[in-house]
Design a protein around this motif. Structure first.
Motif, PDB file in Angstrom:
ATOM      1  N   UNK A  56       0.793  -1.223   0.000  1.00  8.19           N
ATOM      2  CA  UNK A  56       0.000   0.000   0.000  1.00  8.19           C
ATOM      3  C   UNK A  56       0.830   1.280   0.000  1.00  8.19           C
ATOM      4  N   UNK A  57       1.809   1.377   0.880  1.00  7.47           N
ATOM      5  CA  UNK A  57       2.625   2.590   0.897  1.00  7.47           C
ATOM      6  C   UNK A  57       3.390   2.775  -0.417  1.00  7.47           C
ATOM      7  N   UNK A  58       4.039   1.730  -0.955  1.00  9.39           N
ATOM      8  CA  UNK A  58       4.714   1.904  -2.247  1.00  9.39           C
ATOM      9  C   UNK A  58       3.751   2.292  -3.379  1.00  9.39           C
ATOM     10  N   UNK A  59       2.545   1.725  -3.388  1.00  9.23           N
ATOM     11  CA  UNK A  59       1.566   2.061  -4.420  1.00  9.23           C
ATOM     12  C   UNK A  59       1.194   3.538  -4.348  1.00  9.23           C
ATOM     13  N   UNK A  60       0.880   4.008  -3.152  1.00  6.95           N
ATOM     14  CA  UNK A  60       0.499   5.415  -2.988  1.00  6.95           C
ATOM     15  C   UNK A  60       1.662   6.348  -3.298  1.00  6.95           C
ATOM     16  N   UNK A  61       2.867   5.933  -2.953  1.00  8.78           N
ATOM     17  CA  UNK A  61       4.037   6.758  -3.245  1.00  8.78           C
ATOM     18  C   UNK A  61       4.310   6.795  -4.747  1.00  8.78           C
ATOM     19  N   UNK A  62       4.201   5.647  -5.411  1.00 14.03           N
ATOM     20  CA  UNK A  62       4.414   5.595  -6.867  1.00 14.03           C
ATOM     21  C   UNK A  62       3.425   6.487  -7.609  1.00 14.03           C
ATOM     22  N   UNK A  63       2.196   6.575  -7.111  1.00 11.18           N
ATOM     23  CA  UNK A  63       1.182   7.420  -7.730  1.00 11.18           C
ATOM     24  C   UNK A  63       1.354   8.896  -7.355  1.00 11.18           C
ATOM     25  N   UNK A  64       2.237   9.183  -6.417  1.00 11.29           N
ATOM     26  CA  UNK A  64       2.498  10.566  -6.015  1.00 11.29           C
ATOM     27  C   UNK A  64       1.521  11.114  -4.997  1.00 11.29           C
ATOM     28  N   UNK A  66       1.403  10.227  -1.785  1.00 14.57           N
ATOM     29  CA  UNK A  66       2.120  10.396  -0.517  1.00 14.57           C
ATOM     30  C   UNK A  66       3.612  10.474  -0.787  1.00 14.57           C
ATOM     31  N   UNK A  67       4.329  10.986   0.196  1.00 12.77           N
ATOM     32  CA  UNK A  67       5.781  10.863   0.268  1.00 12.77           C
ATOM     33  C   UNK A  67       6.043  10.111   1.564  1.00 12.77           C
ATOM     34  N   UNK A  68       6.814   9.050   1.472  1.00 10.02           N
ATOM     35  CA  UNK A  68       7.042   8.151   2.597  1.00 10.02           C
ATOM     36  C   UNK A  68       8.527   8.051   2.874  1.00 10.02           C
ATOM     37  N   UNK A  69       8.924   8.399   4.093  1.00  7.70           N
ATOM     38  CA  UNK A  69      10.301   8.230   4.530  1.00  7.70           C
ATOM     39  C   UNK A  69      10.365   6.907   5.282  1.00  7.70           C
ATOM     40  N   UNK A  70      10.915   5.895   4.630  1.00 10.84           N
ATOM     41  CA  UNK A  70      10.939   4.553   5.220  1.00 10.84           C
ATOM     42  C   UNK A  70      11.761   4.489   6.507  1.00 10.84           C
ATOM     43  N   UNK A  71      12.772   5.340   6.625  1.00 15.30           N
ATOM     44  CA  UNK A  71      13.625   5.300   7.821  1.00 15.30           C
ATOM     45  C   UNK A  71      12.918   5.827   9.052  1.00 15.30           C
ATOM     46  N   UNK A  72      12.085   6.848   8.873  1.00 15.67           N
ATOM     47  CA  UNK A  72      11.408   7.453  10.023  1.00 15.67           C
ATOM     48  C   UNK A  72       9.924   7.089  10.098  1.00 15.67           C
TER      49      UNK A  72
END
Length: 97
Positions: A56-64, A66-72
């Motif tokens: 889900x997070x990668x899908x939303x990020x790929x579509x622009x 969301x921006x997701x910082x995986x480290x934080x």
């Protein structure tokens, strides 16, 4: 707006919930934090968390959306969020009645 990607983003409850949470918050001031490690997760919680992080997070990020910082684990509105905003507002207002 890419209607197909917008409807795909909203098709799954986890993605809808995340996007609606971002609609209600001001992520420029503080990011929306994704669910992170409880000391002991049930099998169901582990599956949900794995699906969130790997699908889900990668899908939303790929579509622009969301921006997701995986480290934080910080999630903020992405550059395309305003394209999906009218659909989210419609969903949010429908749930408020």
């Amino acid at each position: 707006m890419n209607t197909d990607s917008a409807f795909e983003a909203l098709a799954h409850e986890q993605r809808r919930t995340l996007l609606l949470a971002l609609l209600q918050s001001n992520p420029q001031d503080a990011g929306f934090e994704s669910p992170t490690g409880h000391s002991v997760l049930t099998d169901a919680e582990q599956r949900v968390q794995t699906e969130l992080y790997h699908v889900h997070l990668p899908t939303l990020e790929d579509d622009g959306y969301i921006e997701w910082n995986e480290k934080t684990d910080q999630i903020i509105k992405g550059p395309q969020f305003d394209e999906i905003r009218p659909l989210l507002e419609c969903i949010a207002s429908d749930g408020a009645e």
